[in-house]
Design a protein around this motif. Structure first.
Motif, mmCIF file in Angstrom:
data_model
loop_
_atom_site.group_PDB
_atom_site.id
_atom_site.type_symbol
_atom_site.label_atom_id
_atom_site.label_comp_id
_atom_site.label_asym_id
_atom_site.label_seq_id
_atom_site.Cartn_x
_atom_site.Cartn_y
_atom_site.Cartn_z
ATOM 1 N N TRP A 21 -9.506 -0.900 -3.346
ATOM 2 C CA TRP A 21 -9.739 -0.476 -1.969
ATOM 3 C C TRP A 21 -9.444 -1.619 -1.001
ATOM 4 O O TRP A 21 -8.783 -1.413 0.024
ATOM 5 C CB TRP A 21 -11.167 0.021 -1.816
ATOM 6 C CG TRP A 21 -11.619 0.330 -0.416
ATOM 7 C CD1 TRP A 21 -12.739 -0.133 0.208
ATOM 8 C CD2 TRP A 21 -10.975 1.194 0.539
ATOM 9 N NE1 TRP A 21 -12.840 0.372 1.481
ATOM 10 C CE2 TRP A 21 -11.767 1.188 1.716
ATOM 11 C CE3 TRP A 21 -9.806 1.948 0.528
ATOM 12 C CZ2 TRP A 21 -11.432 1.910 2.860
ATOM 13 C CZ3 TRP A 21 -9.458 2.676 1.664
ATOM 14 C CH2 TRP A 21 -10.263 2.657 2.814
ATOM 15 N N ARG A 25 -6.548 -1.504 1.828
ATOM 16 C CA ARG A 25 -6.915 -1.724 3.236
ATOM 17 C C ARG A 25 -6.093 -2.857 3.839
ATOM 18 O O ARG A 25 -5.621 -2.753 4.975
ATOM 19 C CB ARG A 25 -8.407 -2.041 3.355
ATOM 20 C CG ARG A 25 -9.313 -0.845 3.258
ATOM 21 C CD ARG A 25 -10.681 -1.155 3.808
ATOM 22 N NE ARG A 25 -11.299 -2.290 3.125
ATOM 23 C CZ ARG A 25 -12.466 -2.810 3.475
ATOM 24 N NH1 ARG A 25 -13.126 -2.344 4.519
ATOM 25 N NH2 ARG A 25 -12.973 -3.827 2.795
ATOM 26 N N THR A 34 -3.267 4.266 8.729
ATOM 27 C CA THR A 34 -4.680 4.564 8.491
ATOM 28 C C THR A 34 -4.858 5.227 7.131
ATOM 29 O O THR A 34 -4.183 6.220 6.821
ATOM 30 C CB THR A 34 -5.238 5.505 9.579
ATOM 31 O OG1 THR A 34 -5.123 4.865 10.853
ATOM 32 C CG2 THR A 34 -6.699 5.832 9.306
ATOM 33 N N THR A 36 -8.213 6.417 4.784
ATOM 34 C CA THR A 36 -9.674 6.478 4.696
ATOM 35 C C THR A 36 -10.127 6.263 3.261
ATOM 36 O O THR A 36 -9.351 6.443 2.308
ATOM 37 C CB THR A 36 -10.207 7.827 5.181
ATOM 38 O OG1 THR A 36 -9.833 8.849 4.238
ATOM 39 C CG2 THR A 36 -9.665 8.171 6.562
ATOM 40 N N ASP A 38 -12.199 8.119 1.593
ATOM 41 C CA ASP A 38 -12.164 9.400 0.887
ATOM 42 C C ASP A 38 -10.756 9.717 0.385
ATOM 43 O O ASP A 38 -10.585 10.253 -0.725
ATOM 44 C CB ASP A 38 -12.655 10.525 1.796
ATOM 45 C CG ASP A 38 -14.164 10.488 2.016
ATOM 46 O OD1 ASP A 38 -14.851 9.814 1.230
ATOM 47 O OD2 ASP A 38 -14.638 11.128 2.967
ATOM 48 N N GLU A 39 -9.743 9.403 1.189
ATOM 49 C CA GLU A 39 -8.363 9.611 0.757
ATOM 50 C C GLU A 39 -8.035 8.702 -0.416
ATOM 51 O O GLU A 39 -7.370 9.122 -1.380
ATOM 52 C CB GLU A 39 -7.414 9.334 1.920
ATOM 53 C CG GLU A 39 -7.460 10.388 3.021
ATOM 54 C CD GLU A 39 -6.679 9.988 4.247
ATOM 55 O OE1 GLU A 39 -6.302 10.884 5.022
ATOM 56 O OE2 GLU A 39 -6.438 8.768 4.441
#
Length: 214
Positions: A21, A25, A34, A36, A38-39
């Protein structure tokens, strides 16, 4: 009769979600894209090209896919080597018990070879595997069965004699398409449709794999 276990890596054997993650990011921020959490979780277990084309831009060029994928994996490996990595609860116990019991074990992962090398270097678990198949060695990633079928072939064991241990829906579906039984571990997803589903590897009965071999 089951004779071999094919393990997924990320989210099944190792706790790498935070590193992945953080890497996504970092790279997405640099690209002004972008993404998220959840994605990210929904796509966990898929190859980078499938994530980028399916989630970001279906018309992204091969060059851009390769460039962003490389940046993401280089960031991930940096985090692994600087921040460390841990095996998930029960992973080492099962790896050792199965090896001691004469089971064949393979790794069938969507991760590229460089990520596998980093994990093996940090954790010292290469000794447990008779075959290692990465996403780069097959044509299509999960939910295609390619990586699991290649792992079975490398071990010289028929698909129907293999059981897959997975944490992601794409991996469970890949096992089904490969004609293999599957064990789902609920480390990154709330629900899986494996033949057996457990919260963690520690929750597997002590005779679980022994019973599968009968």
């Amino acid at each position: 009769m089951i004779k071999a276990v094919i393990w997924d890596l990320d989210g099944t054997l190792i706790n790498s979600v935070d590193h992945h993650w953080d890497a996504w990011r970092e790279v997405m921020a640099a690209e002004n894209i972008t993404l998220t959490f959840d994605e990210f979780v929904s796509d966990f277990g898929k190859r980078n090209d499938e994530i980028l084309l399916g989630r970001i831009d279906p018309n992204m060029s091969d060059t851009e896919v390769a460039r962003i994928s490389l940046a993401k994996e280089e960031a991930y490996r940096r985090f692994v080597r600087t921040k460390g990595l841990v095996l998930l609860p029960g992973a080492e116990t099962w790896l050792r018990q199965l090896k001691a019991g004469g089971w064949r074990q393979a790794l069938g992962t969507s991760a590229p070879q460089g990520n596998i090398d980093a994990a093996f270097d940090v954790l010292g678990i290469a000794e447990f595997f008779d075959a290692v198949m990465s996403s780069e060695q097959v044509k299509a990633g999960k939910p295609s069965p390619d990586v699991f079928l290649a792992a079975a072939e490398r071990m010289n064991i028929a698909p129907e004699h293999c059981v897959v241990v997975e944490d992601a829906p794409a991996g469970i579906e890949a096992a089904r398409r490969a004609g293999m039984k599957s064990v789902g571990v609920l480390t990154t997803h709330d629900a899986l449709k494996g033949d057996w589903v457990f919260n963690t590897l520690e929750d597997l009965p002590v005779d679980f794999f022994t019973n599968l071999s009968r």
